[in-house]
Design a protein around this motif. Structure first.
Motif, mmCIF file in Angstrom:
data_model
loop_
_atom_site.group_PDB
_atom_site.id
_atom_site.type_symbol
_atom_site.label_atom_id
_atom_site.label_comp_id
_atom_site.label_asym_id
_atom_site.label_seq_id
_atom_site.Cartn_x
_atom_site.Cartn_y
_atom_site.Cartn_z
ATOM 1 N N THR A 125 0.780 -1.064 0.130
ATOM 2 C CA THR A 125 0.065 -0.176 0.005
ATOM 3 C C THR A 125 0.928 1.205 -0.212
ATOM 4 O OG1 THR A 125 -1.844 -1.232 1.304
ATOM 5 C CG2 THR A 125 -1.575 1.179 1.358
ATOM 6 N N VAL A 167 1.280 4.990 0.995
ATOM 7 C CA VAL A 167 0.595 5.775 2.073
ATOM 8 C C VAL A 167 1.421 7.163 2.132
ATOM 9 C CG1 VAL A 167 -0.158 3.958 3.204
ATOM 10 C CG2 VAL A 167 1.991 4.696 3.761
ATOM 11 N N ALA A 205 -4.087 6.225 3.328
ATOM 12 C CA ALA A 205 -3.637 5.068 2.503
ATOM 13 C C ALA A 205 -4.077 5.886 0.742
ATOM 14 C CB ALA A 205 -4.519 3.975 2.414
ATOM 15 N N ASN A 216 -5.486 12.388 -1.100
ATOM 16 C CA ASN A 216 -5.745 11.313 -1.837
ATOM 17 C C ASN A 216 -4.909 11.202 -2.977
ATOM 18 O OD1 ASN A 216 -6.590 13.102 -4.006
ATOM 19 N ND2 ASN A 216 -8.397 13.526 -3.093
ATOM 20 N N ILE A 268 -3.475 4.189 10.089
ATOM 21 C CA ILE A 268 -4.393 4.594 9.074
ATOM 22 C C ILE A 268 -5.653 4.571 9.992
ATOM 23 C CG2 ILE A 268 -5.922 3.952 7.379
ATOM 24 C CD1 ILE A 268 -3.406 2.550 6.136
ATOM 25 N N TYR A 274 0.145 -3.825 4.319
ATOM 26 C CA TYR A 274 -0.666 -2.874 5.107
ATOM 27 C C TYR A 274 -0.703 -3.264 6.479
ATOM 28 C CZ TYR A 274 -5.588 -0.873 5.801
ATOM 29 O OH TYR A 274 -6.267 -0.124 6.321
ATOM 30 N N ASP A 283 -11.473 -0.468 3.101
ATOM 31 C CA ASP A 283 -11.813 0.491 2.079
ATOM 32 C C ASP A 283 -11.008 1.349 1.518
ATOM 33 O OD1 ASP A 283 -13.777 2.135 0.645
ATOM 34 O OD2 ASP A 283 -14.219 3.244 2.535
ATOM 35 N N VAL A 284 -9.981 0.674 0.839
ATOM 36 C CA VAL A 284 -8.660 1.413 0.319
ATOM 37 C C VAL A 284 -8.811 0.999 -1.425
ATOM 38 C CG1 VAL A 284 -6.308 1.848 0.193
ATOM 39 C CG2 VAL A 284 -7.402 1.538 2.307
#
Length: 355
Positions: free
Chosen positions: A159, A161, A260, A178, A253, A246, A273-274
């Protein structure tokens, strides 16, 4: 950070003890033919394990398992879970040794130099290993210069980040909310956004892939190989972006300290929810597969016996539950399949890097 604290305590406890000793059962309601086929497959596996056991009395003493990363990360966690169960099945201690350096090259060469007598095992993942092979960073083949045993798990949770502009480390945040915020910043300021990379590893590959896909340029900085060191540098403001499994950032997070931006995967993680990078228009992905190997030339009977034990563990509900805690999953591949698919992936990586 209760999950992180629990994982650290579990790792410490398992490290303190000498480790004793790798998909899922058919769902309820399967048709009789399916049930019969599953039973036949299981019986064949048990027969193979019995045949292997009949032709070798290995292991007669403790076995050393070397992995190329620090304690507490994904590779270490999955390795310890696997070999605790394998040791229980085979009745011997499997002692885990963390040998870091060179993004895994130090540990790989150390195991390669050992006798192929079954008492030295290499546990690693394809994320770094196959990238090194494709880039030429490794002057050897992770398939040809080892005796493959099997694959036991996969983790597609890598992930990307960034620090939240509203979290505990907001003084180091560049204000992104984002992925598109980050890309806009990187396009406006080429070579300014600092990305934590480990040259010759997964982090370099996925970072370069995103640069190409988004038409941006990072300031690639090596702040350490271990996930813990890279995370500390990230939280301390030494880099703006980091890509990690993750499990290493989940607590941050959830607390709102880290955002993320996307997952380097074909599909989203269950219960998380990524969005993936692919869902956001950037086809960048990497799946780590965790493998067991002996030095080249290991006896086939020993390989078969260990592979059969790993297969039993990989197909167990206990191992599945352990991996699910970290959003990973069991994946058993025998030695032949592991080698064949790894070689194909190396060629795919070479083609992608050449573009």
């Amino acid at each position: 950070m209760m999950k992180k604290t629990w994982a650290a305590l579990l790792t410490a406890a398992m490290t303190a003890a000498t480790l004793a000793g790798c998909a899922n059962a058919n769902s309820a309601g399967s048709a009789p033919a399916t049930t019969a086929a599953a039973a036949e497959t299981k019986a064949a596996g048990e027969s193979k394990a019995a045949d292997a056991g009949a032709t070798t009395d290995w292991p007669k003493k403790a076995v050393t398992v070397t992995l190329p990363y620090s304690a507490g990360g994904d590779t270490d966690t999955y390795c310890r879970a696997l070999f605790q169960a394998v040791g229980e099945k085979l009745g011997q201690n499997f002692v885990i040794t963390n040998l870091t350096g060179g993004s895994g090259l130090v540990a790989a060469k150390d195991v390669m130099s050992k006798a192929p007598d079954g008492y030295n095992i290499f546990f690693t993942h394809t994320g770094a290993a196959l990238v090194q092979e494709a880039m030429g960073t490794a002057d050897f083949s992770y398939t040809d210069n080892f005796t493959n045993v099997c694959t036991v798990a996969e983790d597609a949770t890598y992930t990307l980040v960034a620090l939240s502009p509203n979290g505990s480390y907001k003084q180091y945040s560049r204000g992104w909310n984002n992925l598109e915020d980050m890309i806009a910043d990187a396009k406006a300021n080429p070579g300014v956004v600092r990305y934590s990379t480990v040259f010759g590893s997964t982090t370099q590959y996925v970072g370069n892939s995103l640069e190409k896909a988004a038409g941006i340029q990072f300031d690639n900085i090596d702040v350490g190989t271990a996930a813990g060191d890279r995370l500390a540098a990230f939280l301390g403001g030494q880099v703006d972006l980091i890509a990690v499994n993750y499990m290493n950032v989940e607590d941050y997070i959830e607390k709102g300290d880290v955002i993320a931006l996307g997952v380097f995967s074909d599909k989203p993680m269950d219960g998380v929810d990524v969005k993936t990078l692919k869902e956001q228009g950037y086809d960048c992905k990497s799946t780590k597969k965790y493998e067991v190997k002996f030095p080249a030339g290991a006896d086939q009977a020993i390989v078969d016996k260990l592979s059969a034990a790993c297969k039993e563990v990989a197909e167990s509900e206990e191992f599945k539950k352990t991996l699910a805690t970290y959003h990973a999953a069991p994946l058993y591949r025998d030695a032949e399949t592991t080698g064949k698919e790894d070689k194909a992936e190396v060629e795919e990586l070479k083609a992608a890097m050449a573009q």
